[in-house]
Scaffold this active site. Structure first.
Site, PDB file in Angstrom:
ATOM      1  CB  CYS A  49      -8.919 -27.678  12.985  1.00  9.79           C
ATOM      2  SG  CYS A  49      -9.729 -26.114  13.382  1.00  9.79           S
ATOM      3  CD  GLN A  53     -10.291   7.187  -0.875  1.00  8.11           C
ATOM      4  OE1 GLN A  53     -11.367   7.242  -0.243  1.00  8.11           O
ATOM      5  NE2 GLN A  53      -9.264   6.455  -0.447  1.00  8.11           N
ATOM      6  CG  HIS A  67      -9.341 -21.729  12.800  1.00  9.48           C
ATOM      7  ND1 HIS A  67      -9.852 -22.895  12.262  1.00  9.48           N
ATOM      8  CD2 HIS A  67     -10.382 -20.852  12.869  1.00  9.48           C
ATOM      9  CE1 HIS A  67     -11.138 -22.734  12.030  1.00  9.48           C
ATOM     10  NE2 HIS A  67     -11.483 -21.506  12.390  1.00  9.48           N
ATOM     11  CG  ASP A 120      -0.254   0.089   2.518  1.00  9.22           C
ATOM     12  OD1 ASP A 120       0.974   0.310   2.533  1.00  9.22           O
ATOM     13  OD2 ASP A 120      -0.926  -0.050   3.554  1.00  9.22           O
ATOM     14  CB  SER A 121       0.385   4.622  -1.161  1.00  6.27           C
ATOM     15  OG  SER A 121      -0.842   4.967  -0.529  1.00  6.27           O
ATOM     16  N   GLY A 122       0.642   3.781   2.083  1.00  2.38           N
ATOM     17  CA  GLY A 122       0.719   4.418   3.399  1.00  2.38           C
ATOM     18  C   GLY A 122      -0.388   5.439   3.609  1.00  2.38           C
ATOM     19  N   GLY A 123      -1.197   5.678   2.575  1.00  2.29           N
ATOM     20  CA  GLY A 123      -2.259   6.686   2.667  1.00  2.29           C
ATOM     21  C   GLY A 123      -3.225   6.437   3.812  1.00  2.29           C
ATOM     22  CG  PHE A 124      -6.127   3.102   5.945  1.00  2.00           C
ATOM     23  CD1 PHE A 124      -7.440   3.520   5.789  1.00  2.00           C
ATOM     24  CD2 PHE A 124      -5.788   2.390   7.092  1.00  2.00           C
ATOM     25  CE1 PHE A 124      -8.404   3.239   6.757  1.00  2.00           C
ATOM     26  CE2 PHE A 124      -6.746   2.101   8.062  1.00  2.00           C
ATOM     27  CZ  PHE A 124      -8.057   2.521   7.888  1.00  2.00           C
ATOM     28  N   GLY A 165     -11.217   3.934   1.058  1.00  2.00           N
ATOM     29  CA  GLY A 165     -12.025   4.792   1.914  1.00  2.00           C
ATOM     30  C   GLY A 165     -13.321   4.173   2.384  1.00  2.00           C
ATOM     31  CB  CYS A 198      -6.054 -24.746  10.061  1.00  2.00           C
ATOM     32  SG  CYS A 198      -6.604 -24.774  11.775  1.00  2.00           S
ATOM     33  CG  ASP A 235      -6.103  -5.117   2.439  1.00  2.00           C
ATOM     34  OD1 ASP A 235      -6.816  -4.417   1.684  1.00  2.00           O
ATOM     35  OD2 ASP A 235      -5.660  -4.686   3.516  1.00  2.00           O
ATOM     36  CB  CYS A 288     -10.975 -26.349   9.898  1.00  2.00           C
ATOM     37  SG  CYS A 288      -9.617 -25.186   9.630  1.00  2.00           S
ATOM     38  CG  ASP A 333      -5.648   6.736  -1.061  1.00  2.00           C
ATOM     39  OD1 ASP A 333      -4.654   6.573  -0.315  1.00  2.00           O
ATOM     40  OD2 ASP A 333      -6.671   6.041  -0.960  1.00  2.00           O
TER      41      ASP A 333
HETATM   42 ZN    ZN Z   1      -8.885 -24.716  11.718  1.00  2.00          ZN
END
Ligand code: ZN
Length: 375
Positions: free
Chosen positions: A312, A192, A338, A98-102, A219, A309, A269, A307, A150
């Site tokens: 689990c 935006q 998980h 990311d650009s760091g804007g957030f 945004g 993972c 994300d 699951c 942004d």
């Molecule tokens: Zn799991």
């Protein structure tokens, strides 16, 4: 950089569903990845509480790095001395920065035509990042996809404030596009416009005219309701070309993500799956479980039946609860693995649902499980 001709960044649509959902594949100079895709967030050079090998093992093809954190610690030059963020972190597959804007917005940045001025969370030092510097930093760090700088606004916000932020966002997007020099890296523009639907539409038209490799919707998930978020997505998507990949930034709650997939968004994300894991919350197809709860003390079942993972596969709920309650860091690792596995399974079901026509049923199932919050 190796003098290899970079493959053009391309989005291939494999299947579509009514309403606009797409099952696709993104081709890059590194290879390809499947969409819809969820990208775990490696804020400071690692996914918190998990190893990149474990994240790859789950099946993730793309992770995200935060330029804001990496530029401050250890510094973009230090990352670049390892060749790239890939060399520094050990992650072998696709990466987006990311650009760091957030982050600078959340930390109370001041904006001018020149750029964003903010204080470091590490030592309070004052920094200014211009749109051109955000490009240069991300080219130095060297992920596969970079984002433009942004101006994001928390919601609710006045129309005046959103308009001013949009004006800067658009000027900066043009400058970032002109500043890009690496051919092996894709650059995404960001739509935006807050919750103002006409501004969202205007922004989508403006950003798509700049011919970025992909388009992001930014945004959102910053204080508005889910219905307001979905309306803003609709107004953005309507004016973004189908032929380019679409990325909804910072949204990874299961229902919001599926609703956005159904509307034609391809990439996501969110820090939530790993963040809530460290706070003892497990994500399941039956809803969210608060694993510190006394009800799990003698529960010998896995967090979620079926699951695959590592948590689990061998650890009962009663152990996870115990480790959480005595503050063992392993609890965070088990729940992170998980929750990330859940996100990957959810995305895989969404992909299959686009192809076989069952996406609507999946959205309804997950909405039913998550909106009532059984635990
Ligand atoms: Zn799991």
């Amino acid at each position: 950089m190796a003098a290899v001709a970079a493959r053009k960044f391309e989005f291939e649509i494999l299947a579509t569903a009514a309403g606009g959902a797409r099952r696709g594949r993104v081709h890059t100079s590194r290879g390809s990845y499947e969409t819809p895709v969820f990208m775990p967030v490696g804020t400071r050079g690692t996914i918190k509480a998990a190893l990149v090998g474990q994240v790859a093992e789950i099946g993730f093809e793309v992770i995200l790095g935060n330029t804001y954190h990496l530029m401050l610690r250890p510094g973009a030059g230090v990352v670049a001395s390892f060749g790239s963020l890939h060399g520094f972190t050990g992650w072998k597959r696709h990466m987006l920065t990311d650009s760091g804007g957030f982050q600078v917005m959340s930390l109370g940045a001041e904006y001018s035509e020149q750029g964003a001025r903010f204080r470091s969370i590490y030592d309070g030092s004052v920094h200014t990042v211009t749109p051109e510097e955000a490009v240069a930093l991300q080219e130095l760090i060297g992920a596969d996809i970079q984002m433009v700088l942004d101006v994001c606004t928390m919601l609710p916000a006045s129309r005046d404030k959103v308009e001013r932020a949009l004006e800067l966002t658009h000027q900066w997007a043009k400058r970032a596009r002109a500043a890009k020099s690496r051919q092996d890296q894709a650059q995404f523009g960001i739509v935006q416009g807050g919750g103002e639907l006409d501004l969202r539409a205007e922004s989508a038209k403006f950003i798509s005219d700049l011919d970025f490799e992909g388009h992001a919707i930014g945004g959102l998930a910053v204080g508005e309701s889910r219905d307001e978020m979905l309306a803003a997505i609709d107004s953005s998507v309507e004016y973004l070309p189908d032929a380019k990949v679409r990325y909804l930034m910072g949204v990874g709650d299961p229902v919001g993500m599926l609703e956005a997939i159904a509307r034609g968004v391809d990439m996501f994300d969110c820090v939530a799956p790993s963040r809530i894991a460290r706070h003892g919350q497990a994500m399941t197809f039956g809803g969210k479980l608060h694993m510190k709860n006394l009800r799990y003390q003698r529960d010998d079942r896995p967090i979620e039946e079926g699951c695959p993972c590592p948590a689990c596969a061998g650890y009962p709920r009663g152990l996870v609860r115990h480790l959480l309650n005595v503050g063992e860091p392993t609890a965070g690792t088990l729940l992170t693995l998980h929750n990330l596995t859940f996100m990957h399974r959810l995305i895989e079901r969404a992909r299959a649902g686009i192809v076989d026509g069952s996406l609507g049923a999946l959205v309804a199932e997950v909405r039913g499980a998550w909106d009532v919050r059984p635990d």
